[in-house]
Design a protein around this motif. Structure first.
Motif, PDB file in Angstrom:
ATOM      1  N   GLU A  48       0.829  -1.202   0.000  1.00  0.00           N
ATOM      2  CA  GLU A  48       0.000   0.000   0.000  1.00  0.00           C
ATOM      3  C   GLU A  48       0.870   1.262   0.000  1.00  0.00           C
ATOM      4  O   GLU A  48       0.580   2.232  -0.700  1.00  0.00           O
ATOM      5  CB  GLU A  48      -0.931   0.012   1.217  1.00  0.00           C
ATOM      6  N   VAL A  49       1.955   1.241   0.782  1.00  0.00           N
ATOM      7  CA  VAL A  49       2.868   2.387   0.831  1.00  0.00           C
ATOM      8  C   VAL A  49       3.578   2.556  -0.504  1.00  0.00           C
ATOM      9  O   VAL A  49       3.636   3.649  -1.075  1.00  0.00           O
ATOM     10  CB  VAL A  49       3.921   2.211   1.954  1.00  0.00           C
ATOM     11  N   ILE A  50       4.124   1.451  -1.006  1.00  0.00           N
ATOM     12  CA  ILE A  50       4.894   1.492  -2.259  1.00  0.00           C
ATOM     13  C   ILE A  50       4.044   2.028  -3.400  1.00  0.00           C
ATOM     14  O   ILE A  50       4.460   2.924  -4.143  1.00  0.00           O
ATOM     15  CB  ILE A  50       5.417   0.081  -2.613  1.00  0.00           C
ATOM     16  N   LEU A  51       2.843   1.501  -3.539  1.00  0.00           N
ATOM     17  CA  LEU A  51       2.026   1.808  -4.714  1.00  0.00           C
ATOM     18  C   LEU A  51       1.371   3.182  -4.647  1.00  0.00           C
ATOM     19  O   LEU A  51       1.335   3.906  -5.648  1.00  0.00           O
ATOM     20  CB  LEU A  51       0.968   0.717  -4.901  1.00  0.00           C
ATOM     21  N   THR A  52       0.850   3.547  -3.485  1.00  0.00           N
ATOM     22  CA  THR A  52       0.209   4.860  -3.406  1.00  0.00           C
ATOM     23  C   THR A  52       1.238   5.987  -3.508  1.00  0.00           C
ATOM     24  O   THR A  52       0.985   7.019  -4.154  1.00  0.00           O
ATOM     25  CB  THR A  52      -0.599   5.012  -2.099  1.00  0.00           C
ATOM     26  N   PHE A  53       2.409   5.790  -2.906  1.00  0.00           N
ATOM     27  CA  PHE A  53       3.456   6.810  -3.022  1.00  0.00           C
ATOM     28  C   PHE A  53       3.960   6.898  -4.458  1.00  0.00           C
ATOM     29  O   PHE A  53       4.219   7.992  -4.975  1.00  0.00           O
ATOM     30  CB  PHE A  53       4.625   6.499  -2.085  1.00  0.00           C
ATOM     31  N   THR A  54       4.060   5.751  -5.122  1.00  0.00           N
ATOM     32  CA  THR A  54       4.453   5.736  -6.533  1.00  0.00           C
ATOM     33  C   THR A  54       3.443   6.527  -7.365  1.00  0.00           C
ATOM     34  O   THR A  54       3.823   7.286  -8.269  1.00  0.00           O
ATOM     35  CB  THR A  54       4.546   4.295  -7.052  1.00  0.00           C
ATOM     36  N   GLY A  55       2.158   6.345  -7.068  1.00  0.00           N
ATOM     37  CA  GLY A  55       1.126   7.089  -7.772  1.00  0.00           C
ATOM     38  C   GLY A  55       1.298   8.585  -7.598  1.00  0.00           C
ATOM     39  O   GLY A  55       1.175   9.364  -8.554  1.00  0.00           O
ATOM     40  N   PHE A  56       1.616   9.012  -6.374  1.00  0.00           N
ATOM     41  CA  PHE A  56       1.855  10.436  -6.109  1.00  0.00           C
ATOM     42  C   PHE A  56       3.071  10.936  -6.893  1.00  0.00           C
ATOM     43  O   PHE A  56       3.054  12.055  -7.435  1.00  0.00           O
ATOM     44  CB  PHE A  56       2.069  10.650  -4.609  1.00  0.00           C
ATOM     45  N   LEU A  57       4.127  10.111  -6.964  1.00  0.00           N
ATOM     46  CA  LEU A  57       5.347  10.527  -7.659  1.00  0.00           C
ATOM     47  C   LEU A  57       5.149  10.724  -9.159  1.00  0.00           C
ATOM     48  O   LEU A  57       5.927  11.437  -9.792  1.00  0.00           O
ATOM     49  CB  LEU A  57       6.463   9.488  -7.436  1.00  0.00           C
ATOM     50  N   THR A  58       4.109  10.104  -9.710  1.00  0.00           N
ATOM     51  CA  THR A  58       3.862  10.310 -11.144  1.00  0.00           C
ATOM     52  C   THR A  58       3.480  11.762 -11.434  1.00  0.00           C
ATOM     53  O   THR A  58       3.509  12.204 -12.584  1.00  0.00           O
ATOM     54  CB  THR A  58       2.746   9.378 -11.673  1.00  0.00           C
TER      55      THR A  58
END
Length: 205
Positions: free
Chosen positions: A34-44
């Motif tokens: 959950e941390v990896i993917l949601t933060f990745t989404g923000f970084l886009t």
């Protein structure tokens, strides 16, 4: 691995970090996807990462971890587990070879649903690959179902992180709570099925 470390790695190494972290998440469940993917989404929104690039990287990493655990399951194999059941320890645990073979047969018949839906359940998304390998579930079917389930999961969380923007941590918290609820319900269902199985077994015996 804490949240800050995960964020730093993704921020510095981009897609490579996503692949490695998600692969590790599959092998070591305590690492939260959950941390990896949601933060990745923000970084886009703030880096050169793209949504589809991140989804592909996360799915590839998940598949790497799943295949590794599937391979471990193949090494254990039903035959080796049956030999363990025949030992004194196996007898003390009240395990029977017929139970092992029956479980293997059941997994080959119904395991597809477990592999697919298991990708949405924390901990299970990692562990389900091992019994799939032990039961010698067809490899390419395993890969296909794992890819589809993981692709959906990654797409939802990465897009959620992107849409949430700077509020991605709030969304992450929602998904963590939902994941825990799903895990508790899943464990309850499994426990109920085990109880029903043993009740039926005693009646037959």
């Amino acid at each position: 691995m804490n949240t800050q470390t995960i964020m730093t790695l993704i921020d510095q190494y981009g897609y490579l970090a996503i692949i490695c972290l998600i692969a590790l998440e599959n092998i070591f469940p305590p690492i939260p996807s959950e941390v990896i993917l949601t933060f990745t989404g923000f970084l886009t929104l703030t880096s050169n990462l793209t949504i589809w690039g991140a989804i592909i990287a996360a799915t590839f990493g998940s598949l790497l971890g799943a295949i590794l655990l599937y391979g471990i399951g193949r090494l254990i194999s039903v035959e080796r587990l049956s030999r363990f059941v025949a030992t004194r320890i196996g007898r003390l645990l009240h395990l029977k070879q017929t139970d092992i073979k029956r479980a293997s047969t059941f997994f080959n018949r119904r395991g597809g649903l477990a592999i697919f839906y298991g990708r949405f359940v924390p901990v299970v998304r990692s562990l389900i690959s091992i019994p799939a390998g032990m039961a010698e579930y067809p490899f390419w079917s395993f890969v296909t179902l794992s890819t589809l389930g993981t692709l959906i999961w990654n797409t939802v969380l990465i897009n959620a992180g992107c849409l949430a923007g700077t509020h991605w941590k709030t969304v992450m918290g929602w998904f963590e709570e939902a994941s825990m609820l799903i895990l508790i319900v899943s464990l309850f269902i499994v426990a109920l099925l085990i109880v029903i199985y043993y009740i039926k077994k005693k009646r037959i015996d």
